[in-house]
Scaffold this active site. Structure first.
Site, PDB file in Angstrom:
ATOM      1  N   LYS A 133       7.377   8.720 -10.193  1.00 34.63           N
ATOM      2  CA  LYS A 133       7.336   8.197  -8.707  1.00 34.63           C
ATOM      3  C   LYS A 133       7.660   9.009  -7.664  1.00 34.63           C
ATOM      4  O   LYS A 133       6.535   8.775  -6.730  1.00 34.63           O
ATOM      5  CB  LYS A 133       8.263   6.703  -9.077  1.00 34.63           C
ATOM      6  CG  LYS A 133       8.450   6.018  -7.639  1.00 34.63           C
ATOM      7  CD  LYS A 133       7.131   5.398  -7.224  1.00 34.63           C
ATOM      8  CE  LYS A 133       6.945   5.121  -5.876  1.00 34.63           C
ATOM      9  NZ  LYS A 133       7.624   3.754  -5.714  1.00 34.63           N
ATOM     10  N   CYS A 155       8.075   4.070   2.349  1.00 31.61           N
ATOM     11  CA  CYS A 155       8.022   4.833   1.080  1.00 31.61           C
ATOM     12  C   CYS A 155       7.784   6.358   1.425  1.00 31.61           C
ATOM     13  O   CYS A 155       8.402   7.302   0.902  1.00 31.61           O
ATOM     14  CB  CYS A 155       6.962   4.279   0.063  1.00 31.61           C
ATOM     15  SG  CYS A 155       7.766   2.690  -0.495  1.00 31.61           S
ATOM     16  N   ARG A 200       1.218  -1.336  -3.257  1.00 33.49           N
ATOM     17  CA  ARG A 200       1.041  -0.742  -1.953  1.00 33.49           C
ATOM     18  C   ARG A 200       1.183  -1.855  -1.162  1.00 33.49           C
ATOM     19  O   ARG A 200       0.648  -3.236  -1.723  1.00 33.49           O
ATOM     20  CB  ARG A 200      -0.421  -0.311  -1.814  1.00 33.49           C
ATOM     21  CG  ARG A 200      -0.485   1.026  -2.430  1.00 33.49           C
ATOM     22  CD  ARG A 200      -2.012   1.168  -2.671  1.00 33.49           C
ATOM     23  NE  ARG A 200      -2.674  -0.010  -3.364  1.00 33.49           N
ATOM     24  CZ  ARG A 200      -4.002   0.056  -3.676  1.00 33.49           C
ATOM     25  NH1 ARG A 200      -4.887   0.647  -3.081  1.00 33.49           N
ATOM     26  NH2 ARG A 200      -4.460  -1.060  -4.427  1.00 33.49           N
TER      27      ARG A 200
HETATM   28  C1  UDX Z   1       3.009   3.593  -1.120  1.00 35.87           C
HETATM   29  C2  UDX Z   1       2.360   4.110  -2.478  1.00 35.87           C
HETATM   30  O1  UDX Z   1       0.793   4.091  -2.267  1.00 35.87           O
HETATM   31  C3  UDX Z   1       2.587   3.029  -3.361  1.00 35.87           C
HETATM   32  O2  UDX Z   1       2.161   3.515  -4.659  1.00 35.87           O
HETATM   33  C4  UDX Z   1       4.358   2.931  -3.490  1.00 35.87           C
HETATM   34  O3  UDX Z   1       4.802   2.212  -4.451  1.00 35.87           O
HETATM   35  C5  UDX Z   1       4.902   2.698  -2.031  1.00 35.87           C
HETATM   36  O4  UDX Z   1       4.242   3.584  -1.232  1.00 35.87           O
HETATM   37  P1  UDX Z   1       2.478   2.066   1.123  1.00 35.87           P
HETATM   38  O5  UDX Z   1       3.804   2.869   1.699  1.00 35.87           O
HETATM   39  O6  UDX Z   1       2.552   0.419   0.982  1.00 35.87           O
HETATM   40  O7  UDX Z   1       2.544   2.460  -0.610  1.00 35.87           O
HETATM   41  O8  UDX Z   1       1.122   2.531   1.789  1.00 35.87           O
HETATM   42  P2  UDX Z   1      -0.070   3.603   1.390  1.00 35.87           P
HETATM   43  O9  UDX Z   1      -1.135   2.655   1.087  1.00 35.87           O
HETATM   44  O10 UDX Z   1       0.243   4.425   0.260  1.00 35.87           O
HETATM   45  O11 UDX Z   1      -0.238   4.156   2.703  1.00 35.87           O
HETATM   46  C6  UDX Z   1       0.730   4.911   3.389  1.00 35.87           C
HETATM   47  C7  UDX Z   1       0.587   5.569   4.533  1.00 35.87           C
HETATM   48  O12 UDX Z   1      -0.431   6.498   4.555  1.00 35.87           O
HETATM   49  C8  UDX Z   1       0.015   4.518   5.631  1.00 35.87           C
HETATM   50  O13 UDX Z   1       0.483   4.718   6.970  1.00 35.87           O
HETATM   51  C9  UDX Z   1      -1.283   4.769   5.844  1.00 35.87           C
HETATM   52  O14 UDX Z   1      -2.094   4.412   6.887  1.00 35.87           O
HETATM   53  C10 UDX Z   1      -1.422   6.278   5.610  1.00 35.87           C
HETATM   54  N1  UDX Z   1      -2.628   6.763   4.961  1.00 35.87           N
HETATM   55  C11 UDX Z   1      -3.290   6.288   3.745  1.00 35.87           C
HETATM   56  C12 UDX Z   1      -3.526   7.555   5.778  1.00 35.87           C
HETATM   57  O15 UDX Z   1      -3.069   7.974   6.883  1.00 35.87           O
HETATM   58  N2  UDX Z   1      -4.598   8.047   5.354  1.00 35.87           N
HETATM   59  C13 UDX Z   1      -5.062   7.809   3.743  1.00 35.87           C
HETATM   60  O16 UDX Z   1      -6.270   8.297   3.453  1.00 35.87           O
HETATM   61  C14 UDX Z   1      -4.380   6.968   3.189  1.00 35.87           C
END
Ligand code: UDX
Length: 459
Positions: A229, A285, A172
């Protein structure tokens, strides 16, 4: 973790001469390279973007990620990590090659695999001995088979000269290096004993530290690993869209989605993570992987309507939020509004697919003057924001942004926002209105200070 810690010693003590190559030094590649260096392996990286490669070679991380620049400088000076002048040099030097190049979506929503193919061809031309090619970039099912086919055809060599494996990342942004060093699982998609053996050896320092040992190590076939994935990211996107839909229902009936999420999360079958309602998910992602997984399902004749609906819910968050601002301010044209948070999530300067890009564009279209602030992502936002600046001011601090504003909008839940002096914020604002797109501020405290507070799904 310092080089004297267990992982580093474990690999180094074996006197291993293996050098690991990482092809593509973006968010995934650079973190993977430095994570492997932390485990004690010697790593050589390469990136076709010469400018980026040179910055990295000079000890400068090309993006913000906690701990990355320190680790980069440390491993450059220790000689655990180096940057090769080009891809072929890295390929020739290394025995295990991690493919971490970009896999963007094309206009039709399919993954553009041209960078992956280019790497496969370069590997084929530089096979100076056995190589294990490890697909790390998120790719559609059966990409590993294609990589293998390309290498075999272009090199004219038999499969015994190389292996292709799949080892998806679950990093992440904002906690990527920590995630690499403390994985909740390691998934290996392999077709040969040799590939499995090499990867298990590579990750041994981490496997020894996994809380439930080998049960967190999943060794499967390559296509299964690719699907783990894709399905994981699609599921996370669906989970966020689910809670956002519930938030809209809460708003309509006067319930509080924060409490509903808490109640849901206590069920171990559901779990508390990824139930934060807000302006929607972004980043490189989740949106991309969900869309490409949808296209894959459709192409295979599988009903992917569930995924499409999740995407639709997420897209609708922007308009839903703009409407919320409109309801708070009534007439939007001519109003001055502060925005805190531009990054797609805290802990990163990344604004790719960030809700802020669309929300800011929509509000400018509505004739709103905006005062923007983000602790890290201002530079990236400027680079990505196509629209002419219009009534847009980039501010040097959170407090500066609220000066003279008739509303404060929160688009990213940076911890520093919670810690602001809200009495001062109230003094500086023309109207004490807060629209909290991430439900991250203390509603009661703000209301006690005389703010009008609007959250997401908090009826
Ligand atoms: C993601 C996956 O979690 C990770 O395992 C993968 O390898 C890459 O993609 P990342 O893109 O860094 O990671 O962000 P993540 O923490 O998953 O959050 C994604 C989006 O969802 C963000 O915009 C975040 O704000 C949003 N989100 C997340 C929410 O709106 N609510 C939540 O409860 C969790």
């Amino acid at each position: 973790m310092s080089p004297s810690q267990p992982g580093v010693t474990a690999a180094a003590e074996q006197g291993d001469a293996i050098e690991i190559g990482v092809l593509g030094l973006g968010h995934v590649g650079l973190v993977t390279a430095l994570g492997l260096a932390e485990l004690g392996w010697r790593v050589v990286g390469a990136d076709d973007d010469r400018e980026k490669a040179q910055r990295i070679a000079g000890g400068e991380a090309p993006f913000y990620e906690p701990g990355i620049e320190d680790a980069l400088r440390r491993h450059l000076s220790l000689g655990q990590f180096r940057v090769a002048p080009d891809g072929p040099s890295a390929i020739r030097a290394a025995q295990i090659l991690f493919v971490c190049v970009g896999t963007p979506l094309d206009r039709s929503g399919q993954v553009d695999l041209s960078q992956v193919e280019a790497v496969a061809r370069t590997v084929a031309r530089n096979l100076n001995g056995y190589k294990l090619v490890v697909e790390k970039s998120t790719t559609p099912a059966r990409t590993a088979e294609q990589i293998e086919r390309v290498i075999r055809r272009d090199s004219g060599l038999a499969n015994s000269s190389f292996d292709v494996a799949v080892n998806p990342e679950f990093l992440r942004e904002g906690t990527a290096l920590k995630d690499f060093l403390n994985p909740d699982r390691i998934v290996l998609g392999v077709e040969s004993e040799r590939a499995a053996g090499l990867l298990v050896r590579l990750y041994r320092p981490l496997l020894e530290r996994l809380p439930e040992g080998a049960s967190r190590l999943l060794v499967v076939d390559r296509t299964t690993a690719e699907l783990v994935k894709h399905a994981a990211n699609a599921f996370l996107a669906v989970k966020v869209s689910f809670i956002n839909m519930v938030a809209d229902i809460c708003e309509a009936v006067g319930a509080d989605v924060e409490m509903v999420a808490q109640g849901l999360g206590l069920d171990p079958r559901i779990g508390p993570e990824f139930l934060r309602a807000g302006v929607g998910y972004g980043g490189y992602c989740l949106p991309k992987d969900l869309r490409s997984f949808t296209r894959i399902g459709e192409a295979l004749g599988v009903d992917a309507g569930l995924l499409e609906a999740a995407d639709r819910v997420n897209e609708a968050r922007v308009e839903r939020f703009v409407e919320k601002v409109r309801r708070a301010l009534w007439v939007l044209r001519g109003k001055t509004v502060a925005v805190w948070g531009l990054a797609f999530k805290p802990g990163t300067d990344d604004v790719r697919e960030a809700p802020s890009l669309k929300i800011v564009a929509r509000l400018l279209d509505e004739g709103v003057a905006l005062r923007l602030y983000d602790p890290r992502a201002m530079g990236e936002f400027r680079r990505h924001f196509a629209q002419a600046p219009g009534q847009l001011v980039y501010c040097s601090s959170a407090v500066e942004a609220v000066r003279g504003s008739e509303a404060l909008l929160i688009l990213t839940e940076w911890p520093e926002f919670r810690e602001q002096d809200f009495s001062r914020v109230r003094e500086l604002m023309a109207l004490p209105v807060v629209v909290d797109g991430r439900n991250c501020l203390d509603r009661e405290a703000l209301q006690n200070l005389g703010f009008e507070y609007h959250g997401m799904g908090r009826g």
